[in-house]
Motif scaffolding. Structure first.
Motif, mmCIF file in Angstrom:
data_model
loop_
_atom_site.group_PDB
_atom_site.id
_atom_site.type_symbol
_atom_site.label_atom_id
_atom_site.label_comp_id
_atom_site.label_asym_id
_atom_site.label_seq_id
_atom_site.Cartn_x
_atom_site.Cartn_y
_atom_site.Cartn_z
ATOM 1 N N ALA A 2 23.632 54.895 -41.759
ATOM 2 C CA ALA A 2 24.466 54.961 -40.552
ATOM 3 C C ALA A 2 23.953 54.056 -39.434
ATOM 4 O O ALA A 2 24.740 53.500 -38.672
ATOM 5 C CB ALA A 2 24.565 56.400 -40.057
ATOM 6 N N ASP A 3 22.639 53.881 -39.342
ATOM 7 C CA ASP A 3 22.084 53.042 -38.267
ATOM 8 C C ASP A 3 22.459 51.574 -38.461
ATOM 9 O O ASP A 3 22.873 50.891 -37.527
ATOM 10 C CB ASP A 3 20.567 53.212 -38.178
ATOM 11 C CG ASP A 3 20.174 54.649 -37.851
ATOM 12 O OD1 ASP A 3 20.609 55.143 -36.805
ATOM 13 O OD2 ASP A 3 19.463 55.266 -38.657
ATOM 14 N N ALA A 32 26.143 51.208 -37.925
ATOM 15 C CA ALA A 32 26.437 51.230 -36.491
ATOM 16 C C ALA A 32 26.140 49.871 -35.872
ATOM 17 O O ALA A 32 26.891 49.390 -35.017
ATOM 18 C CB ALA A 32 25.635 52.328 -35.796
ATOM 19 N N ASP A 61 21.104 48.496 -33.396
ATOM 20 C CA ASP A 61 21.485 49.822 -32.915
ATOM 21 C C ASP A 61 20.161 50.528 -32.644
ATOM 22 O O ASP A 61 19.543 51.083 -33.551
ATOM 23 C CB ASP A 61 22.318 50.567 -33.965
ATOM 24 C CG ASP A 61 22.666 51.976 -33.513
ATOM 25 O OD1 ASP A 61 22.900 52.167 -32.304
ATOM 26 O OD2 ASP A 61 22.689 52.881 -34.366
ATOM 27 N N SER A 97 29.527 54.251 -31.893
ATOM 28 C CA SER A 97 29.291 53.477 -33.118
ATOM 29 C C SER A 97 28.668 54.313 -34.240
ATOM 30 O O SER A 97 29.078 54.202 -35.394
ATOM 31 C CB SER A 97 28.432 52.250 -32.823
ATOM 32 O OG SER A 97 27.180 52.644 -32.310
ATOM 33 N N THR A 98 27.681 55.147 -33.926
ATOM 34 C CA THR A 98 27.032 55.937 -34.985
ATOM 35 C C THR A 98 28.001 56.983 -35.531
ATOM 36 O O THR A 98 28.078 57.191 -36.749
ATOM 37 C CB THR A 98 25.730 56.580 -34.460
ATOM 38 O OG1 THR A 98 24.892 55.531 -33.949
ATOM 39 C CG2 THR A 98 24.979 57.296 -35.569
ATOM 40 N N THR A 99 28.768 57.602 -34.650
ATOM 41 C CA THR A 99 29.780 58.576 -35.081
ATOM 42 C C THR A 99 30.787 57.897 -36.003
ATOM 43 O O THR A 99 31.156 58.433 -37.046
ATOM 44 C CB THR A 99 30.521 59.152 -33.848
ATOM 45 O OG1 THR A 99 29.549 59.617 -32.922
ATOM 46 C CG2 THR A 99 31.447 60.278 -34.217
ATOM 47 N N GLU A 100 31.205 56.697 -35.620
ATOM 48 C CA GLU A 100 32.157 55.941 -36.436
ATOM 49 C C GLU A 100 31.544 55.595 -37.785
ATOM 50 O O GLU A 100 32.198 55.712 -38.825
ATOM 51 C CB GLU A 100 32.570 54.657 -35.696
ATOM 52 C CG GLU A 100 33.686 53.904 -36.381
ATOM 53 C CD GLU A 100 34.116 52.651 -35.624
ATOM 54 O OE1 GLU A 100 34.617 51.721 -36.276
ATOM 55 O OE2 GLU A 100 33.946 52.590 -34.389
ATOM 56 N N ALA A 101 30.271 55.191 -37.794
ATOM 57 C CA ALA A 101 29.587 54.850 -39.047
ATOM 58 C C ALA A 101 29.548 56.064 -39.982
ATOM 59 O O ALA A 101 29.817 55.948 -41.178
ATOM 60 C CB ALA A 101 28.172 54.353 -38.755
ATOM 61 N N GLU A 146 28.074 50.972 -26.815
ATOM 62 C CA GLU A 146 28.193 51.473 -28.182
ATOM 63 C C GLU A 146 28.338 52.992 -28.216
ATOM 64 O O GLU A 146 27.753 53.656 -29.054
ATOM 65 C CB GLU A 146 27.004 50.984 -29.022
ATOM 66 C CG GLU A 146 25.652 51.461 -28.540
ATOM 67 C CD GLU A 146 25.098 52.592 -29.387
ATOM 68 O OE1 GLU A 146 25.832 53.187 -30.181
ATOM 69 O OE2 GLU A 146 23.916 52.890 -29.225
#
Length: 133
Positions: free
Chosen positions: A116-117, A120, A15, A104-108, A101
């Motif tokens: 989070a990284d 993600a 990510d 992905s970070t929002t979902e994480a 993606e």
């Protein structure tokens, strides 16, 4: 759907970010990915650390998350992530797959991930595995 040879079973996903790059490893057979931490480095400084991860995990191929605007339009970070994917391909001679993606970070974050990284990167890799079915 992506055309990925069946011989490619293990993957390392990234990510990409300007300051931090999340890393995850995964296996095609299980379709699961595991967060493997974040590389906190910018520019060229990130590549020796990435090389260590590639040596440690010996993946068959790499996956890079490429962000887009919600409407699918590219932006500055789209181009940066694509350049990063090209650099990985050139430096390591491994196949590199790009995955959209957007969230992905929002979902994480919504899953309560401490890193989070890296989380993600795992989400990106699992998304990639789903695209192979």
């Amino acid at each position: 759907m992506m055309d990925v040879p069946a011989s490619q079973r293990t993957f390392l996903a990234f990510d990409y970010g300007l300051k931090r790059t999340g890393v995850a490893s995964g296996n095609r057979l299980t379709g699961t990915a595991t967060p493997r931490g974040t590389i906190a480095a910018e520019g060229e400084a990130r590549f020796p650390k990435i090389a260590e991860r590639i040596k440690e995990w010996a993946p068959d191929a790499l996956v890079v998350g490429v962000p887009y605007h919600p409407d699918g339009a590219p932006h500055e970070n789209t181009l940066r992530a694509q350049k990063f994917a090209r650099q990985l391909r050139g430096r390591h001679g491994l196949p590199v797959y790009e995955v959209d993606e957007r969230y992905s970070t929002t979902e994480a974050h919504s899953l309560g991930a401490r890193d989070a990284d890296a989380a993600a990167a795992a989400i990106i890799l699992e998304q990639f595995f789903r695209s192979l079915d």
